[in-house]
Design a protein around this motif. Structure first.
Motif, PDB file in Angstrom:
ATOM      1  N   MET A   1      62.054  90.466  50.836  1.00 13.54           N
ATOM      2  CA  MET A   1      61.963  91.888  50.494  1.00 13.54           C
ATOM      3  C   MET A   1      62.996  92.243  49.441  1.00 13.54           C
ATOM      4  O   MET A   1      62.704  92.963  48.506  1.00 13.54           O
ATOM      5  CB  MET A   1      62.181  92.744  51.735  1.00 13.54           C
ATOM      6  N   ARG A   2      64.206  91.715  49.619  1.00 13.60           N
ATOM      7  CA  ARG A   2      65.253  91.998  48.648  1.00 13.60           C
ATOM      8  C   ARG A   2      64.894  91.438  47.285  1.00 13.60           C
ATOM      9  O   ARG A   2      65.111  92.079  46.264  1.00 13.60           O
ATOM     10  CB  ARG A   2      66.601  91.435  49.124  1.00 13.60           C
ATOM     11  N   ALA A   3      64.294  90.236  47.291  1.00 11.43           N
ATOM     12  CA  ALA A   3      63.903  89.596  46.031  1.00 11.43           C
ATOM     13  C   ALA A   3      62.888  90.471  45.302  1.00 11.43           C
ATOM     14  O   ALA A   3      62.842  90.514  44.085  1.00 11.43           O
ATOM     15  CB  ALA A   3      63.333  88.218  46.299  1.00 11.43           C
ATOM     16  N   ARG A   4      62.059  91.182  46.066  1.00 10.22           N
ATOM     17  CA  ARG A   4      61.072  92.078  45.456  1.00 10.22           C
ATOM     18  C   ARG A   4      61.685  93.433  45.132  1.00 10.22           C
ATOM     19  O   ARG A   4      61.005  94.330  44.664  1.00 10.22           O
ATOM     20  CB  ARG A   4      59.893  92.286  46.401  1.00 10.22           C
ATOM     21  N   GLY A   5      62.944  93.575  45.437  1.00  9.75           N
ATOM     22  CA  GLY A   5      63.615  94.827  45.100  1.00  9.75           C
ATOM     23  C   GLY A   5      63.397  95.918  46.126  1.00  9.75           C
ATOM     24  O   GLY A   5      63.743  97.070  45.904  1.00  9.75           O
ATOM     25  N   ALA A   6      62.815  95.554  47.251  1.00 15.98           N
ATOM     26  CA  ALA A   6      62.561  96.564  48.264  1.00 15.98           C
ATOM     27  C   ALA A   6      63.816  96.793  49.083  1.00 15.98           C
ATOM     28  O   ALA A   6      64.495  95.847  49.474  1.00 15.98           O
ATOM     29  CB  ALA A   6      61.431  96.111  49.183  1.00 15.98           C
TER      30      ALA A   6
ATOM     31  N   GLY B   1      56.196 103.824  51.030  1.00 23.98           N
ATOM     32  CA  GLY B   1      56.964 102.964  51.921  1.00 23.98           C
ATOM     33  C   GLY B   1      56.856 101.512  51.535  1.00 23.98           C
ATOM     34  O   GLY B   1      56.489 101.185  50.406  1.00 23.98           O
ATOM     35  N   THR B   2      57.176 100.645  52.485  1.00 27.87           N
ATOM     36  CA  THR B   2      57.212  99.208  52.222  1.00 27.87           C
ATOM     37  C   THR B   2      56.447  98.446  53.293  1.00 27.87           C
ATOM     38  O   THR B   2      56.471  98.829  54.466  1.00 27.87           O
ATOM     39  CB  THR B   2      58.689  98.730  52.181  1.00 27.87           C
TER      40      THR B   2
ATOM     41  N   THR C   1      51.869  95.897  58.676  1.00 28.85           N
ATOM     42  CA  THR C   1      52.910  96.716  59.288  1.00 28.85           C
ATOM     43  C   THR C   1      53.696  97.326  58.150  1.00 28.85           C
ATOM     44  O   THR C   1      54.210  96.602  57.297  1.00 28.85           O
ATOM     45  CB  THR C   1      53.851  95.882  60.179  1.00 28.85           C
ATOM     46  N   VAL C   2      53.729  98.636  58.125  1.00 30.38           N
ATOM     47  CA  VAL C   2      54.439  99.305  57.042  1.00 30.38           C
ATOM     48  C   VAL C   2      55.527 100.212  57.605  1.00 30.38           C
ATOM     49  O   VAL C   2      55.436 100.679  58.737  1.00 30.38           O
ATOM     50  CB  VAL C   2      53.477 100.148  56.157  1.00 30.38           C
TER      51      VAL C   2
ATOM     52  N   ALA D   1      54.685  90.893  52.268  1.00 36.28           N
ATOM     53  CA  ALA D   1      55.857  91.583  52.805  1.00 36.28           C
ATOM     54  C   ALA D   1      56.786  91.942  51.651  1.00 36.28           C
ATOM     55  O   ALA D   1      56.955  91.161  50.720  1.00 36.28           O
ATOM     56  CB  ALA D   1      56.583  90.695  53.802  1.00 36.28           C
ATOM     57  N   GLY D   2      57.325  93.132  51.705  1.00 35.26           N
ATOM     58  CA  GLY D   2      58.252  93.563  50.660  1.00 35.26           C
ATOM     59  C   GLY D   2      57.578  94.363  49.560  1.00 35.26           C
ATOM     60  O   GLY D   2      58.254  94.968  48.738  1.00 35.26           O
ATOM     61  N   GLU D   3      56.237  94.367  49.572  1.00 33.44           N
ATOM     62  CA  GLU D   3      55.562  95.171  48.550  1.00 33.44           C
ATOM     63  C   GLU D   3      55.531  96.632  48.987  1.00 33.44           C
ATOM     64  O   GLU D   3      55.502  96.934  50.168  1.00 33.44           O
ATOM     65  CB  GLU D   3      54.148  94.644  48.301  1.00 33.44           C
ATOM     66  N   THR D   4      55.533  97.505  47.985  1.00 31.11           N
ATOM     67  CA  THR D   4      55.539  98.915  48.325  1.00 31.11           C
ATOM     68  C   THR D   4      54.108  99.415  48.502  1.00 31.11           C
ATOM     69  O   THR D   4      53.171  98.836  47.975  1.00 31.11           O
ATOM     70  CB  THR D   4      56.219  99.748  47.228  1.00 31.11           C
ATOM     71  N   PHE D   5      53.962 100.479  49.261  1.00 31.39           N
ATOM     72  CA  PHE D   5      52.659 101.128  49.360  1.00 31.39           C
ATOM     73  C   PHE D   5      52.838 102.592  49.025  1.00 31.39           C
ATOM     74  O   PHE D   5      53.932 103.143  49.149  1.00 31.39           O
ATOM     75  CB  PHE D   5      52.037 100.946  50.746  1.00 31.39           C
TER      76      PHE D   5
END
Ligand code: GDP
Ligand code: MG
Length: 370
Positions: free
Chosen positions: A143-148, A256-257, A272-273, A326-330
């Protein structure tokens, strides 16, 4: 230049590729379905097929996705989102399980505990806390790698009998890099002969200074096994949350994420968000990474269906057309057209990246052969 394959143009117009080839031929352009045509030609074809064309650039598509700015008066307090980290076998899972059992709301609701990667509890004071319950550090790292950024604070679990270990240090580094405050939970204090001073000094070597040594990091001694001081740990979390003054506007389109996702045989894609802004409502059209869908159902961590979810609430959503990572935003968008536009754009970007990488690899190979 902006290029599109004949096949892709046909897909977007929901037309047969053969028809597009024919239309191109009539315009004096010879192209097979795998060939690319430029944006001007594509626009001509699309118009011929009766479509109104709107060119979308990157900024057009992504604009407005995070464009809504909340003013102070729109913001309302929201519960903290907590991630538990620490060395293997120091008691993360045991602590997460023990904390979950303290939920006063869950006991009343009579639902059945679901493992959805995050859960929310209510403590006797009425305050609520969300815990991210993803296996290992990988999800957090991904998630951190994706900047989330999903977590407001880290509870660092350190077994009193083992002290600071490699993954403890790794967790400290993650929290420091993410600029997220830490609370130290010294676990397994039920064991005989534990040396708290040793643990504190080891932490000090990694710039984690607990309150008893004059620092500002809260340290709580717990036993996940015996359930000792869980109330104190929760109090420390609430105190830290007050310091952070966590707020969000619940009255806007949801953002959200994605915490976890899977393809369920019966239910299709399940994500799961964590809602971070706004309220997610059943029936909303959402875009999650390069997937989209109409939210068919919202289910909480006790398996109970909800009509909506507010900031800091972790929920499962059904209705996406695919499985986001996982880690992508919605984000909830106004309609299906907008959702399609964004996801097609993102999928095309992803394909272009792959093609560019393949092209680069070919280039390198040619260079080597030359
Ligand atoms: P994780 O790898 O960090 O998730 O650690 P686990 O929760 O799986 O715990 C590892 C082992 O430590 C298990 O055998 C637990 O029963 C034990 N354990 C966890 N918490 C405590 C505690 O407070 N006291 C004692 N004595 N054992 C504990
Ligand atoms: Mg574990």
């Amino acid at each position: 230049p902006d290029l599109i394959t004949v096949q892709e143009l046909a897909n977007r117009m929901a037309a047969r590729a053969g028809e597009v080839v024919k239309a191109l031929f009539r315009m004096g352009v010879m192209a097979t379905i795998t060939q690319s045509i430029d944006a001007d030609t594509a626009e001509l074809v699309a118009t011929e097929f009766g479509h109104r064309v709107r060119r979308v650039s990157e900024s057009d598509v992504e604009q407005g996705l995070e464009g809504e700015v909340d003013t102070e008066e729109n913001l309302e307090p929201r519960p903290p989102v907590v991630t538990i980290m620490g060395h293997v076998d120091h008691g993360k899972t045991s602590l997460l399980d023990a904390l979950r059992k303290t939920d006063v709301a869950g006991r009343e609701a009579g639902g059945i505990t679901q493992h959805i990667g995050a859960y929310m509890i209510q403590i006797p004071s009425g305050d609520r806390v969300t815990f991210i319950d993803t296996p290992g550090h990988e999800a957090f790292t991904a998630m951190r790698a994706r900047g989330a950024s999903v977590t407001d604070m880290v509870v660092l679990v350190v077994a009193a009998d083992d002290g600071v270990m490699p993954q403890t240090i790794e967790a400290i580094k993650h929290a420091q890099a993410a600029n997220v405050p830490m609370i130290v939970a010294v676990n397994k204090i039920d064991k005989p002969g534990v040396n708290l001073d040793r643990v504190r000094n080891e932490l000090l070597q990694h710039e984690v200074v607990v309150e008893s040594l004059g620092g500002d990091t809260q340290e709580i001694q717990v036993s996940a096994l015996k359930g000792t001081n869980l109330d104190k740990l929760l109090e420390a979390i609430i105190l830290q949350a007050e310091v952070l003054d966590l707020k969000a506007n619940p009255n806007r389109a949801a953002e959200g994420t994605v915490i976890e996702s899977k393809l369920d045989k019966g239910r299709g894609p399940v994500a799961t968000v964590l809602v971070q802004k706004g309220t997610l409502n059943q029936g909303d059209i959402v875009v999650a990474g390069a997937e989209w869908g109409r939210v068919r159902a919202i289910i909480d961590d006790m398996g109970i269906p909800l009509t909506g979810a507010e900031p800091s609430e972790p929920v499962e959503i059904l209705g996406l057309t695919g499985v986001p990572s996982a880690g992508e935003t919605f984000v909830a968008v106004e309609d299906e057209t907008r959702a399609r536009e964004i996801t097609e754009f993102r999928q095309r970007k992803a394909r272009e990246k792959v093609a560019a990488a393949a092209g680069a690899a070919r280039g390198t190979l040619n260079d080597m052969l030359a």
